[in-house]
Motif scaffolding. Structure first.
Motif, PDB file in Angstrom:
ATOM      1  N   GLY A  55       0.869  -1.316  -0.029  1.00 40.43           N
ATOM      2  CA  GLY A  55      -0.089   0.062  -0.053  1.00 40.43           C
ATOM      3  C   GLY A  55       0.760   1.176  -0.035  1.00 40.43           C
ATOM      4  N   CYS A  56       1.378   1.633   1.229  1.00 37.34           N
ATOM      5  CA  CYS A  56       1.718   2.915   1.552  1.00 37.34           C
ATOM      6  C   CYS A  56       3.160   3.209   1.060  1.00 37.34           C
ATOM      7  N   ARG A  57       4.144   2.030   0.953  1.00 30.16           N
ATOM      8  CA  ARG A  57       5.395   2.222   0.659  1.00 30.16           C
ATOM      9  C   ARG A  57       6.116   2.765   1.795  1.00 30.16           C
ATOM     10  N   TRP A  60       3.662   2.471   6.959  1.00 32.24           N
ATOM     11  CA  TRP A  60       2.354   2.925   7.569  1.00 32.24           C
ATOM     12  C   TRP A  60       1.401   2.130   7.517  1.00 32.24           C
TER      13      TRP A  60
ATOM     14  N   TRP B 216      -3.203   7.567  -8.270  1.00 29.73           N
ATOM     15  CA  TRP B 216      -2.309   6.295  -8.792  1.00 29.73           C
ATOM     16  C   TRP B 216      -2.346   6.519 -10.425  1.00 29.73           C
ATOM     17  N   SER B 224       5.182   2.849  -7.556  1.00 26.35           N
ATOM     18  CA  SER B 224       4.130   3.386  -7.304  1.00 26.35           C
ATOM     19  C   SER B 224       4.016   4.801  -8.126  1.00 26.35           C
ATOM     20  N   ALA B 225       3.013   5.431  -8.373  1.00 19.60           N
ATOM     21  CA  ALA B 225       2.825   6.805  -9.063  1.00 19.60           C
ATOM     22  C   ALA B 225       3.216   7.578  -7.838  1.00 19.60           C
ATOM     23  N   THR B 227       2.422   9.758  -5.476  1.00 19.47           N
ATOM     24  CA  THR B 227       1.343   9.988  -4.658  1.00 19.47           C
ATOM     25  C   THR B 227       1.530   9.149  -3.423  1.00 19.47           C
ATOM     26  N   PRO B 228       1.315   9.676  -2.355  1.00 19.38           N
ATOM     27  CA  PRO B 228       1.207   9.081  -1.088  1.00 19.38           C
ATOM     28  C   PRO B 228      -0.229   8.082  -0.773  1.00 19.38           C
ATOM     29  N   CYS B 229      -0.772   8.069  -1.823  1.00 16.10           N
ATOM     30  CA  CYS B 229      -2.126   7.268  -1.734  1.00 16.10           C
ATOM     31  C   CYS B 229      -1.779   5.766  -1.917  1.00 16.10           C
ATOM     32  N   GLN B 230      -2.701   5.099  -1.677  1.00 19.34           N
ATOM     33  CA  GLN B 230      -2.316   3.583  -1.824  1.00 19.34           C
ATOM     34  C   GLN B 230      -2.843   3.042  -3.237  1.00 19.34           C
ATOM     35  N   PRO B 231      -2.396   1.790  -3.755  1.00 18.91           N
ATOM     36  CA  PRO B 231      -2.753   1.507  -4.961  1.00 18.91           C
ATOM     37  C   PRO B 231      -4.233   1.397  -5.586  1.00 18.91           C
ATOM     38  N   ALA B 267       9.337   6.754  -3.881  1.00 18.71           N
ATOM     39  CA  ALA B 267       8.909   7.967  -4.779  1.00 18.71           C
ATOM     40  C   ALA B 267       7.463   8.425  -4.298  1.00 18.71           C
ATOM     41  N   GLY B 268       7.055   9.481  -4.039  1.00 18.87           N
ATOM     42  CA  GLY B 268       5.837   9.720  -3.589  1.00 18.87           C
ATOM     43  C   GLY B 268       5.229   9.162  -2.247  1.00 18.87           C
ATOM     44  N   SER B 269       5.974   8.640  -1.489  1.00 26.16           N
ATOM     45  CA  SER B 269       5.569   7.846  -0.229  1.00 26.16           C
ATOM     46  C   SER B 269       5.802   8.884   0.830  1.00 26.16           C
ATOM     47  N   LEU B 270       5.048   8.594   2.032  1.00 33.21           N
ATOM     48  CA  LEU B 270       5.403   9.393   3.301  1.00 33.21           C
ATOM     49  C   LEU B 270       6.847   9.035   3.779  1.00 33.21           C
TER      50      LEU B 270
END
Lengths: 269, 590
Positions: A55-57, A60, B216, B224-225, B227-231, B267-270
């Motif tokens: 999910g979040c990479r 979290w 995404w 990932s794209a 974005t902090p969003c999930q897939p 990339a893009g993650s928190l």
């Protein structure tokens, strides 16, 4: 200079078609900060249809828990070194397909212990939660249900039916409501019923927990007073045990004579 | 070694590939069907069940732990707060929203939201679900831990537990593939169960689309794209609304903080480096490749507290740097953690990246780019709904990020109540029994495909995603956007029919899911490009390099997207100005 390589030995199993699980080795180029998650995505895109979840990479969400070189980790932030690496699904759970395991029994347990507020009195008259309690609770709120702790907990004795001991995450939830002055349930009795006596206070759950590190705490935020909180497993389990012993629900364990209760914030390692 | 041709796919002349098992549809009946179980969906479910309605929740990810809510900020306007960062009166909030979305918000909806924020006692509401607010006294809320990602997983988890406690059926890991309609009224939906490959048909009196944002769609950086969003956030809800001929609006507005591009796994993650437009140290932390803190040169940009500071002006400054060759190798600018993050709330994320992955954000400046968290500038609504959350299609409601980026829970509450009210007053409409069967055959037909020059779903989806980086992310201009639309049309016409799924399995078929999502992503990317092309000005998070200034004379207006006779139509209409006239808005804006 030849490029360094990764040889990923990956667990493969589809119970519908494969008689038994097998391992397959994939050869990939290595680069700095390559993560296990990236390796899996690469295999999926370039080599073979493989199933995993993420999910979040950023540790979290807790969705990418798996065994890497025999250790339970979250794949997204686990670095890969050049050479061999073994990737397997989370130990102790039934495999559904490849890296996907059936967590439903534990998830059902985590709900059945009623982590919500048990309160009959009107909410308007609820007691004010003191700051120290608030901090303790907020730490527990951060549990992501990645279930890494369930793979290492010796009290479970590999019994994922959880009949003997509800497991570390469930105990945390009970502990959270034990601290919560608004909650009216007898959480100590509940913890005993859920097998608190089987916990040996070994601290293994704390060591694998990504939310259990002092460093996860960080600095106070710019938005409000408290910053991040972290989960202190042994403090929660210790507090529950102490309360149970005080009420005579649990006999003090001889084997635990030497074990001192760690202070909040103390490193367990 | 990779199998030869695997990425592109393999064509087989053998007939046996064509026999794929097709599941028998399982039909479920309910009053209110809620698609998407994030903050908005779950709040809607609780409110609808409070009003006696039978509710079913369908979620594509793991329940209460996925999408945008799984990592969300959980923003709730808790007006009982002692020191809220926001205005304390409905008028104050209304005015604040007006300035935030630079005059083009729907005033009727914003007024309705501003009033509602005060009507709902939400601190108490959250505590009823087991969450925790910090109180000084029983009636005095001092602090609300308002995020899950950076603070804790409080709201989604607790609200999720409340949903389960009520026994509301949750179909998790179910992707909704279509809405069912009968003589222009939405009467249900169909879904594929990712876990088993089963096919579900839902019959409902009212349907709420409460899905998440479109993160995404925003490029592809390895895992990932940006974005902090999930897939899960592939814009399914937007596409479902569009396909049901509901009207969408404001699709051109993205909402981007600057997130790290390297290393790819972050990339893009928190977990990566990031600068937020609302953080006080952005001018101290964002620099170009020569190490110049270029935001400091512009007095409007150096202080985020100034109202003149907008995402648009930030994008403009960043774009100018990149165009003059002062950007990084991946097309971004840089974030200097040494000068920035000491004061930054994000620090814990970076500490973790160092601790676990061994990557030190502090070692040298990290390349960053505006990412995409939500679409719609946070305060602009994307489904064209009325103040009861109804779309223009009877029986279809929208909330969440598909409907309302900002404060999904407040909108979720209203949507749940209104949907329950509608359901109480009507009988279930008939559904054409052939409609779900046709949809099932279409969906599982994807597994049977055996095209001449096959392409695996992720190849097509990466092509769609990369269009965002190239034409939509930073430098939007007429030429680029037209090219983007042409390319989307080409993908739809040429690539999509070539899509081929390697695995024909039903359980946990990741590729099958990606294939289903890809079709939606193509639609949504087109909506964004068409809206962005139409808006010939720069405003808020929409920045056009060929029209770099705000045009208040012509563009106090919204762009609407609707499907008309199977074709996408974009239409410009003036803002809904029920309270403040466009003349007055012009005077209000900085």
């Amino acid at each position: 200079m030849t490029q360094e390589k990764v040889f990923a030995k990956v667990f493969r199993y589809d119970p519908a078609t494969d008689g038994k699980p097998y391992y397959k080795i994939y050869e990939l180029p290595w680069k700095p900060y390559l993560s296990v998650l990236e390796v899996l995505v690469k295999i999926y895109e370039d080599y073979e249809d493989i199933v995993f979840d993420y999910g979040c990479r950023a540790v979290w969400c807790g969705r990418c828990g798996m065994m890497v070189n025999g250790k339970p980790v979250l794949a997204c932030m686990t670095p890969v070194k050049p050479g061999e690496i073994t990737i397997e699904p989370l130990k102790g759970f039934p495999v559904i397909r490849d890296m996907i395991v059936d967590r439903s029994k534990v998830k059902a347990k985590l709900h059945s212990i009623m982590p919500y507020l048990l309160r009959q009195q009107p909410m308007e008259e609820m007691p004010v939660v003191p700051m120290a309690t608030y901090e303790k609770m907020c730490g527990i709120y951060r549990c992501t249900e990645c279930l890494l702790c369930y793979t290492v907990c010796p009290a479970l004795k590999d019994d994922m039916k959880l009949a003997r001991f509800a497991g570390p995450a469930a105990m945390l939830r009970i502990g959270m409501r034990y601290y919560d002055p608004r909650d009216e349930g007898d959480r100590v009795a509940q913890a005993v019923k859920e097998g608190l006596e089987h916990c040996t206070m070994c601290g293994k759950c704390h060591k694998v927990c990504y939310m259990g590190m002092e460093s996860a705490r960080g600095l106070p935020s710019i938005q409000g007073p408290p910053g991040l909180f972290y989960i202190d497993h042994l403090a929660v389990l210790g507090d529950l045990r102490e309360a149970a012993e005080e009420r005579g629900l649990l006999l003090p364990k001889k084997s635990r004579k030497g074990a001192k209760k760690p202070k909040r914030g103390e490193s367990v390692a | 070694m990779p199998k030869k041709g695997f990425t592109e796919g393999v064509h087989s002349d053998k007939e046996e590939l064509k026999c794929v098992d097709v599941p028998i549809p399982v039909v479920h009946q309910t009053d209110v069907l809620i698609i998407g179980a994030g903050m908005a969906g779950m709040t809607a479910a609780i409110e609808a069940s409070d009003r006696g309605a039978e509710v079913i929740l369908v979620d594509k990810g793991p329940f209460a732990r996925s999408g945008a809510s799984g990592i969300n900020w959980g923003h709730w306007f808790i007006t009982e707060l002692e020191n809220p960062p926001f205005p304390k009166t409905p008028d104050g909030i209304f005015g604040w929203l007006m300035v935030w979305n630079e005059g083009i918000g729907n005033q009727k909806l914003m007024r309705s939201l501003a009033e509602r924020i005060f009507e709902e006692k939400r601190a108490l509401w959250t505590e009823n679900t087991g969450s925790l607010c910090m109180r000084k006294a029983p009636d005095q809320v001092e602090f609300v831990p308002n995020t899950s990602a950076v603070y804790n997983a409080l709201y989604p988890w607790m609200i999720g537990e409340e949903v389960k406690r009520r026994g509301i059926p949750v179909f998790e890991r179910n992707m909704v593939t279509s809405l069912l309609s009968h003589s222009g009224v939405v009467v249900g939906a169909t879904s594929v169960d990712i876990k088993t490959g089963g096919f579900n048909v839902f019959r409902a009196k009212s349907v709420i689309v409460a899905t998440g944002p479109l993160g995404w769609l925003y490029g592809w950086y390895g895992v990932s794209a940006l974005t902090p969003c999930q897939p899960e956030c592939t814009g399914d809800g937007h596409a479902l609304l569009y396909r049901a001929e509901a009207e969408l609006q404001n699709m051109e507005f993205g909402h981007g903080e600057m997130y790290g591009l390297t290393p790819p796994t972050l990339a893009g993650s928190l977990g990566g480096a990031m600068a937020t437009a609302s953080s006080p140290d952005i001018a101290d932390s964002v620099c170009n490749k020569d190490g110049e803190f270029f935001l400091k040169q512009d007095s409007n940009l150096s202080d985020f507290k100034k109202v003149t500071f907008t995402y648009g002006s930030l994008y403009k400054a960043v774009n100018e740097q990149i165009k003059s060759g002062k950007g990084g190798p991946n097309g971004g600018v840089f974030f200097n953690a040494k000068t920035g993050w000491e004061k930054n709330a994000w620090r814990p994320c970076l500490v973790r990246a160092k601790e676990y992955l061994g990557w030190d954000a502090c070692a040298e400046p990290v390349e960053v780019m505006p990412s995409l968290y939500t679409y719609g500038n946070s305060s602009l609504i994307q489904a064209n709904i009325n103040e009861n959350n109804e779309t223009n299609v009877p029986g279809l409601y929208a909330t969440g990020m598909a409907g309302m980026a900002f404060d999904g829970s407040t909108w979720g509450m209203r949507a749940g109540r209104e949907a329950a009210k509608r359901a109480a007053g009507i009988e279930q409409e008939e559904i054409d029994p052939q409609q779900p069967i046709r949809e099932r055959d279409r969906v599982y037909g994807i597994l049977e495909r055996n095209p001449r020059n096959p392409l695996r779903p992720h190849v097509i989806r990466h092509r769609v995603q990369k269009l965002a980086t190239e034409y939509i992310a930073l430098d939007r201009n007429d030429k680029g956007l037209r090219k983007c639309i042409a390319e989307i049309e080409r993908i739809r016409k040429e690539d999509y029919p070539r899509m081929w799924v390697a695995s024909k399995k039903h359980t946990w078929n990741r590729e099958f899911l990606e294939a289903l999502e890809t079709e939606f992503m193509i639609d949504v990317q087109e909506m964004i490009a068409r809206s962005a092309l139409m808006r010939t000005e720069s405003r808020s998070t929409h920045y056009r390099s060929d029209y770099p200034d705000r045009d208040d004379q012509n563009w106090l207006a919204n762009v609407y997207i609707k499907r008309v006779n199977g074709k996408m139509k974009a239409e410009k209409r003036p803002v809904v100005a029920t309270e403040i006239s466009p003349e007055k808005i012009r005077g209000m804006l900085p």
